[in-house]
Design a protein around this motif. Sequence first.
Motif, mmCIF file in Angstrom:
data_model
loop_
_atom_site.group_PDB
_atom_site.id
_atom_site.type_symbol
_atom_site.label_atom_id
_atom_site.label_comp_id
_atom_site.label_asym_id
_atom_site.label_seq_id
_atom_site.Cartn_x
_atom_site.Cartn_y
_atom_site.Cartn_z
ATOM 1 N N ASN A 1 0.822 -1.220 0.000
ATOM 2 C CA ASN A 1 0.000 0.000 0.000
ATOM 3 C C ASN A 1 0.850 1.261 0.000
ATOM 4 O O ASN A 1 0.394 2.320 -0.453
ATOM 5 N N SER A 2 2.078 1.160 0.510
ATOM 6 C CA SER A 2 2.930 2.351 0.604
ATOM 7 C C SER A 2 3.686 2.635 -0.688
ATOM 8 O O SER A 2 4.426 3.622 -0.761
ATOM 9 N N THR B 1 2.280 3.131 -3.758
ATOM 10 C CA THR B 1 1.471 3.805 -4.776
ATOM 11 C C THR B 1 1.843 5.282 -4.871
ATOM 12 O O THR B 1 2.480 5.844 -3.961
ATOM 13 N N GLU B 2 1.428 5.925 -5.958
ATOM 14 C CA GLU B 2 1.690 7.357 -6.134
ATOM 15 C C GLU B 2 0.994 8.173 -5.045
ATOM 16 O O GLU B 2 1.544 9.157 -4.541
ATOM 17 N N GLU B 3 -0.224 7.753 -4.677
ATOM 18 C CA GLU B 3 -0.957 8.461 -3.634
ATOM 19 C C GLU B 3 -0.226 8.358 -2.298
ATOM 20 O O GLU B 3 -0.144 9.328 -1.535
ATOM 21 N N ALA B 4 0.298 7.180 -2.039
ATOM 22 C CA ALA B 4 1.027 6.970 -0.791
ATOM 23 C C ALA B 4 2.305 7.807 -0.760
ATOM 24 O O ALA B 4 2.677 8.353 0.286
ATOM 25 N N ALA C 1 2.801 10.673 -2.182
ATOM 26 C CA ALA C 1 2.419 12.060 -1.920
ATOM 27 C C ALA C 1 2.111 12.257 -0.432
ATOM 28 O O ALA C 1 2.530 13.246 0.180
ATOM 29 N N ALA C 2 1.395 11.303 0.142
ATOM 30 C CA ALA C 2 1.059 11.394 1.562
ATOM 31 C C ALA C 2 2.306 11.272 2.423
ATOM 32 O O ALA C 2 2.447 11.956 3.446
ATOM 33 N N GLN D 1 4.175 14.497 2.772
ATOM 34 C CA GLN D 1 3.535 15.418 3.707
ATOM 35 C C GLN D 1 3.771 15.000 5.158
ATOM 36 O O GLN D 1 3.926 15.844 6.051
ATOM 37 N N TYR E 1 6.694 5.293 6.954
ATOM 38 C CA TYR E 1 5.324 5.512 6.481
ATOM 39 C C TYR E 1 4.585 4.175 6.351
ATOM 40 O O TYR E 1 3.414 4.057 6.728
#
Length: 274
Positions: free
Chosen positions: A124-125, A127-130, A132-133, A136, A219
């Motif tokens: 899960n870590s 992915t592109e969304e991960a 970005a998160a 942050q 993360y």
Amino acid sequence: MMVTQGKRWILWCFALMFAASSQAAVSDKSLNELLSASGVEQMVNEFPQTVKLGLVEAFKQQPDTSQKEVDDMIRAMDETIVPEQIIAEIKQSLSEKLSDAEVSSLLAWYRSPLGRAFTEAESNSSTEEAFAAMSQEAPALLKRKALMDQVGQIETLMDLTTLTVDFFEKVQLAVFAGLMSVMEPQAPVGLEVMQKELDAVRKQSEANVEQMMKVSLAYAYKDFTPEEMDKYIAFLSTPEAKKFNLTATQSMFNSLEKSFHNWAKKMGADVDEV
């Protein structure tokens, strides 16, 4: 008597051959499950496509790049960066290093609820969304000393920084050679100059990669308890886990390196000295 003894030896040899063949089949099945359960198969399947997209984007940004050149590059990548071949090489390396007992021990962890949870978190870590998160959340993650200490242990156990920097240096040389052969086919590639540039920033690259690795791991594992993290570290510290991770990672990187060399050659580059 000698004939009978000879027949016995022949039958015994056939029995050994059959046993070895049967064992290899079981071992191959176990390796397939191990690569799937550990997340290695998914990582290999996703990585080449990610790299290809990045290279295509970089290539398109070059001036005077024709669509034919882009299409030729994509075609060469599809022919040389093949996940099935990479996985086959990883399996071959693992079959030479791991025993059936070690594979069974590894599968016991990856089949367990906690083992599956760690593998899912790692997946899960990625992915592109991960990503970005993660960027942050990085400042907050870096302040979690206990977590950062534990991911530091994991990073050290798997030697991720050294392996990653070595791999990307070699890939950068091959990619540079391939791109230059298309953009400036009459000009010398100048790999020696680029190698010196890479050597000059090696320490900084290692520091950057180590930081990135630790934040990425933090993360992925941020929702696990310290006790669960300790259990994962204990697993990674076992001889079979060390052997599995080192062999799989080195084999994947070696196979990818060869793939990039073959891609560069297809693009017309002389990479024999890369």
